[in-house]
Design an enzyme around this catalytic site. Structure first.
Site, PDB file in Angstrom:
ATOM      1  N   GLU A 279      -3.737  -4.519   3.256  1.00  0.00           N
ATOM      2  CA  GLU A 279      -2.394  -5.840   2.967  1.00  0.00           C
ATOM      3  C   GLU A 279      -1.733  -4.764   1.917  1.00  0.00           C
ATOM      4  O   GLU A 279      -2.075  -4.438   0.608  1.00  0.00           O
ATOM      5  CB  GLU A 279      -2.898  -7.274   2.216  1.00  0.00           C
ATOM      6  CG  GLU A 279      -1.972  -7.721   1.525  1.00  0.00           C
ATOM      7  CD  GLU A 279      -1.498  -7.366   0.308  1.00  0.00           C
ATOM      8  OE1 GLU A 279       0.175  -6.567   0.494  1.00  0.00           O
ATOM      9  OE2 GLU A 279      -2.055  -7.764  -0.764  1.00  0.00           O
TER      10      GLU A 279
ATOM     11  N   CYS B 138       2.903  -8.460  -5.005  1.00  0.00           N
ATOM     12  CA  CYS B 138       2.879  -8.069  -3.188  1.00  0.00           C
ATOM     13  C   CYS B 138       4.826  -8.579  -2.528  1.00  0.00           C
ATOM     14  O   CYS B 138       5.728  -7.970  -2.270  1.00  0.00           O
ATOM     15  CB  CYS B 138       2.208  -7.368  -2.474  1.00  0.00           C
ATOM     16  SG  CYS B 138       1.183  -8.991  -2.528  1.00  0.00           S
TER      17      CYS B 138
END
Length: 251
Positions: free
Chosen positions: A23, A57
């Protein structure tokens, strides 16, 4: 972690063909359609961008607003950002909601991106400078008169700075949102939920939201393009680290 870090991990894993999930970075776009109630939506978009002072993020990193409501939206979100500046500070302080940037290197990066945007003609509606004194504080910053081709739009700032750009049609907004090497998350904001669902399905990203951003979906999480490899949570997470075996029994 960042896309650059993820690529290094990927290279190491390739040496003995380890299976991994990654990720990585994001440059999430929010699309605000012309039918929204600006006073209701602007604070929600702001939170989706500025929670944890933008250091998430899958936070909103750029916003596309329909030209018919662009000025009103910019004015409203600038008011929200100005109020937020007053509650940024030491997290132990009463009423504080927004904290500092994690480290000096990241503070310098955010500052450099804003200065580069200014050099390209961008207008800083509020904020736009690091606070003097102790701590790596950078006030919530709204940037306009900017578009693709400028680092603040193309790269992941990972800080409390938000570029806002106008668009003329839904197709244009989707195309510009997808014109990125990143594909972690994205959102569409509209009073027409059916149309918003149609648009968000066209966004090239791992997670799409309608009239929200950052909320836990309860489903698998990951990114497309250079934002990730594989998905976390749910059955897909287990599958990623489970070896499939086929067995045939002779009769």
């Amino acid at each position: 972690g960042s896309t650059a870090t993820g690529k290094k991990i990927f290279e190491c894993a390739a040496r003995d063909v380890k299976r991994i999930t990654l990720e990585m970075g994001g440059n999430d776009a929010a699309i605000v359609r012309e039918d929204v109630d600006v006073e209701v939506v602007a604070p929600k978009v702001f939170f989706g961008a500025m929670a944890n002072s933008g250091q998430i993020c899958c936070a909103i990193k750029r916003v596309y607003v329909h030209e018919k409501v662009y000025d009103a939206f910019v004015n409203e979100i600038t008011k929200v950002a100005t109020r937020a500046d007053a509650i940024m500070g030491d997290g132990m302080g009463e009423g504080v909601m927004y904290g500092p940037i994690n480290n000096k290197a990241q503070l310098d990066k955010v500052s450099a991106l804003v200065e580069d945007a200014k050099a390209h003609g961008a207008i800083i509606r509020c904020g736009g400078f690091a606070r003097p004194g102790a701590g790596y504080f950078y006030p919530p910053t709204i940037v306009t008169d900017i578009r693709e081709g400028v680092k603040l739009v193309d790269e992941e700032q990972f800080g409390p700075v938000l570029p806002i750009m106008p668009y003329a049609s839904d197709d244009e907004a989707v195309a510009r949102a997808n014109d990125s090497t990143f594909g972690l998350g994205g959102s569409v904001w509209s009073a027409d939920v059916a149309r918003a669902n149609e648009m968000v399905a066209r966004l090239q990203c791992g997670t799409g939201w309608v009239n929200d951003h950052l909320a836990d979906t309860g489903g698998p999480f990951g990114g497309s393009k250079q934002s990730g490899l594989g998905y976390e949570l749910g059955k897909s997470d287990v599958d990623a680290f489970t070896e499939l075996q086929t067995v045939r029994l002779a009769k």
